[in-house]
Design a protein around this motif. Structure first.
Motif, PDB file in Angstrom:
ATOM      1  N   ARG A 204       0.826  -1.217   0.000  1.00 60.26           N
ATOM      2  CA  ARG A 204       0.000   0.000   0.000  1.00 60.26           C
ATOM      3  C   ARG A 204       0.857   1.262   0.000  1.00 60.26           C
ATOM      4  O   ARG A 204       0.506   2.269  -0.635  1.00 60.26           O
ATOM      5  N   GLN A 205       1.988   1.237   0.697  1.00 57.42           N
ATOM      6  CA  GLN A 205       2.877   2.397   0.705  1.00 57.42           C
ATOM      7  C   GLN A 205       3.574   2.564  -0.639  1.00 57.42           C
ATOM      8  O   GLN A 205       3.724   3.682  -1.133  1.00 57.42           O
ATOM      9  N   LEU A 206       3.990   1.461  -1.235  1.00 61.48           N
ATOM     10  CA  LEU A 206       4.602   1.530  -2.560  1.00 61.48           C
ATOM     11  C   LEU A 206       3.667   2.199  -3.560  1.00 61.48           C
ATOM     12  O   LEU A 206       4.086   3.058  -4.352  1.00 61.48           O
TER      13      LEU A 206
ATOM     14  N   ILE B 197      10.660   2.782   3.080  1.00 64.73           N
ATOM     15  CA  ILE B 197       9.475   2.094   3.598  1.00 64.73           C
ATOM     16  C   ILE B 197       9.931   0.895   4.417  1.00 64.73           C
ATOM     17  O   ILE B 197      10.580  -0.011   3.888  1.00 64.73           O
ATOM     18  N   THR B 198       9.620   0.885   5.702  1.00 66.87           N
ATOM     19  CA  THR B 198       9.973  -0.243   6.553  1.00 66.87           C
ATOM     20  C   THR B 198       8.707  -0.975   6.989  1.00 66.87           C
ATOM     21  O   THR B 198       7.649  -0.373   7.135  1.00 66.87           O
ATOM     22  N   SER B 199       8.844  -2.285   7.191  1.00 67.05           N
ATOM     23  CA  SER B 199       7.739  -3.078   7.720  1.00 67.05           C
ATOM     24  C   SER B 199       8.341  -4.275   8.432  1.00 67.05           C
ATOM     25  O   SER B 199       9.555  -4.353   8.615  1.00 67.05           O
ATOM     26  N   GLY B 200       7.471  -5.222   8.864  1.00 69.84           N
ATOM     27  CA  GLY B 200       7.952  -6.343   9.651  1.00 69.84           C
ATOM     28  C   GLY B 200       8.124  -5.984  11.115  1.00 69.84           C
ATOM     29  O   GLY B 200       8.808  -6.684  11.856  1.00 69.84           O
TER      30      GLY B 200
ATOM     31  N   LEU C  79       7.387  10.262   7.698  1.00 71.68           N
ATOM     32  CA  LEU C  79       6.208  10.775   6.987  1.00 71.68           C
ATOM     33  C   LEU C  79       4.919  10.134   7.479  1.00 71.68           C
ATOM     34  O   LEU C  79       3.904  10.816   7.630  1.00 71.68           O
ATOM     35  N   GLU C  80       4.957   8.824   7.689  1.00 69.71           N
ATOM     36  CA  GLU C  80       3.741   8.091   8.069  1.00 69.71           C
ATOM     37  C   GLU C  80       4.099   6.890   8.922  1.00 69.71           C
ATOM     38  O   GLU C  80       5.136   6.256   8.706  1.00 69.71           O
ATOM     39  N   VAL C  81       3.207   6.551   9.833  1.00 74.56           N
ATOM     40  CA  VAL C  81       3.252   5.267  10.526  1.00 74.56           C
ATOM     41  C   VAL C  81       1.900   4.613  10.286  1.00 74.56           C
ATOM     42  O   VAL C  81       0.863   5.160  10.668  1.00 74.56           O
ATOM     43  N   THR C  82       1.891   3.483   9.591  1.00 74.18           N
ATOM     44  CA  THR C  82       0.642   2.792   9.276  1.00 74.18           C
ATOM     45  C   THR C  82       0.635   1.446   9.988  1.00 74.18           C
ATOM     46  O   THR C  82       1.682   0.884  10.306  1.00 74.18           O
TER      47      THR C  82
ATOM     48  N   TRP D  21       0.947  -5.282  13.452  1.00 75.22           N
ATOM     49  CA  TRP D  21       2.149  -4.953  12.694  1.00 75.22           C
ATOM     50  C   TRP D  21       2.162  -3.487  12.277  1.00 75.22           C
ATOM     51  O   TRP D  21       1.109  -2.871  12.077  1.00 75.22           O
ATOM     52  N   VAL D  22       3.371  -2.951  12.112  1.00 73.19           N
ATOM     53  CA  VAL D  22       3.564  -1.519  11.876  1.00 73.19           C
ATOM     54  C   VAL D  22       4.495  -1.323  10.679  1.00 73.19           C
ATOM     55  O   VAL D  22       5.440  -2.086  10.476  1.00 73.19           O
ATOM     56  N   SER D  23       4.227  -0.277   9.907  1.00 74.03           N
ATOM     57  CA  SER D  23       5.117   0.164   8.837  1.00 74.03           C
ATOM     58  C   SER D  23       5.467   1.623   9.074  1.00 74.03           C
ATOM     59  O   SER D  23       4.588   2.424   9.391  1.00 74.03           O
ATOM     60  N   VAL D  24       6.732   1.961   8.945  1.00 73.90           N
ATOM     61  CA  VAL D  24       7.201   3.344   9.101  1.00 73.90           C
ATOM     62  C   VAL D  24       7.732   3.800   7.743  1.00 73.90           C
ATOM     63  O   VAL D  24       8.622   3.161   7.169  1.00 73.90           O
TER      64      VAL D  24
END
Length: 317
Positions: free
Chosen positions: A164-166, A277-280, A301-304, A309-312
């Motif tokens: 989704r971030q991509l 974009i980080t995840s995991g 910019l965003e934390v989703t 689980w979290v993506s930064v």
């Protein structure tokens, strides 16, 4: 062929982290046994009308992995025990006992077909080669994935957060790097979203084969997507081959403990203003990753979030 089987007794709370750690150690083909009730989506994906009764969830999970008879099981087990001890410092891993047995050869690749079925992420249909696209899905963006022995089908929340971030940040000028590319799904989706070029790195040699097979299934040539094996954190050859200041977007769907040392390295490979974009990231580790991202000179910019689980997502300033 006989295999050594190792069965870890842990908790349902820790099973995602334990599986992720095993994969980071290069262990493939893990099996999970627990009594967590299936969600409606799980039931749909299993295509089973009558499901077995497992009893009440008691919080216990068993995670099994396999090694060939000639592999150095003692060094692998020592590494696994170290990982379990590390996870146990911030999460309940339960008994963390490892039971050993032997089993006959298993058809790993074809066993995926029992569990992996087509599904959608928003308007993207992810489908294995052994299933057909239905007429109602023909207007979706379609990507064919056969995971084989490489990690990454898109079903896990961490991968979906990345996807989704991509989609938000890719342009037709994007040069994209996926650290820990697995099956190649993120690099291929970046291209489907319009990116100009993708590069993937991974520690597991299986990622090369899986990515190339999936690229062929999706009509993506090797002139569009390059995959290399090695640890970009400390392997100078991989760093130089990937290229410094080259990328518009870098994604890393990896455990938080790897993201911390990876982040300052990633900065050197991004262009100024590039997106990271980080995840995991399990929710308890969100602050750790955010702090590491800021310390490396990125603007968050965003934390989703999805589930636990979290993506930064950040920008190189």
């Amino acid at each position: 062929m006989k295999w050594n089987k190792f069965r870890i007794k842990t908790t349902t709370e820790a099973e995602d982290m334990v599986c992720g750690s095993l994969m980071e150690l290069g262990i493939q083909g893990v099996e999970i046994e627990d009594k967590v009730p299936l969600t409606a989506q799980d039931k749909e994906q299993m295509f089973v009308d009558i499901l077995p009764e497992f009893g009440e969830d008691d919080g216990t999970a068993y995670i099994s992995f396999y090694l060939e008879e000639d592999e150095d099981k003692e060094s692998v087990l020592a590494a696994v025990r170290d990982e379990l001890a590390e996870i146990g410092t911030y999460m309940n891993v339960g008994a963390a006992e490892i039971e050993e047995s032997q089993t006959e050869d298993v058809d790993w690749i074809n066993n995926w077909k029992k569990y992996f079925h087509q599904f959608t992420i928003d308007d993207v249909l992810i489908i294995p080669s052994w299933e057909e696209v239905t007429p109602e899905d023909e207007d979706k963006m379609i990507i064919h994935i056969d995971p084989g022995t490489a990690f990454g089908t898109g079903m896990h929340e961490t991968t979906q957060l990345c996807i989704r971030q991509l989609k938000k940040y890719v342009t037709d000028q994007t040069v994209f790097l996926d650290v820990g590319c697995g099956s190649g799904i993120l690099g291929m989706l970046a291209l489907k979203f319009g990116a100009a070029y993708s590069v993937g790195t991974d520690l597991d040699p299986c990622a090369i084969t899986a990515s190339h097979e999936n690229m062929e299934a999706n009509g993506i040539g090797r002139q569009q997507y390059e995959v290399m094996i090695g640890n970009i954190i400390d392997d100078k050859e991989v760093q130089e081959k990937a290229g410094y200041g080259r990328f518009d977007i870098v994604a890393a769907n990896i455990l938080a403990d790897v993201l911390v040392p990876l982040t300052p390295v990633v900065r050197e490979h991004l262009k100024r203003g590039g997106i990271y974009i980080t995840s995991g990231i399990i929710d308890d580790k969100e602050e750790t990753v955010v702090d590491a991202v800021k310390a490396a000179g990125f603007e968050v910019l965003e934390v989703t979030r999805q589930g636990e689980w979290v993506s930064v997502t950040a920008r190189k300033s």
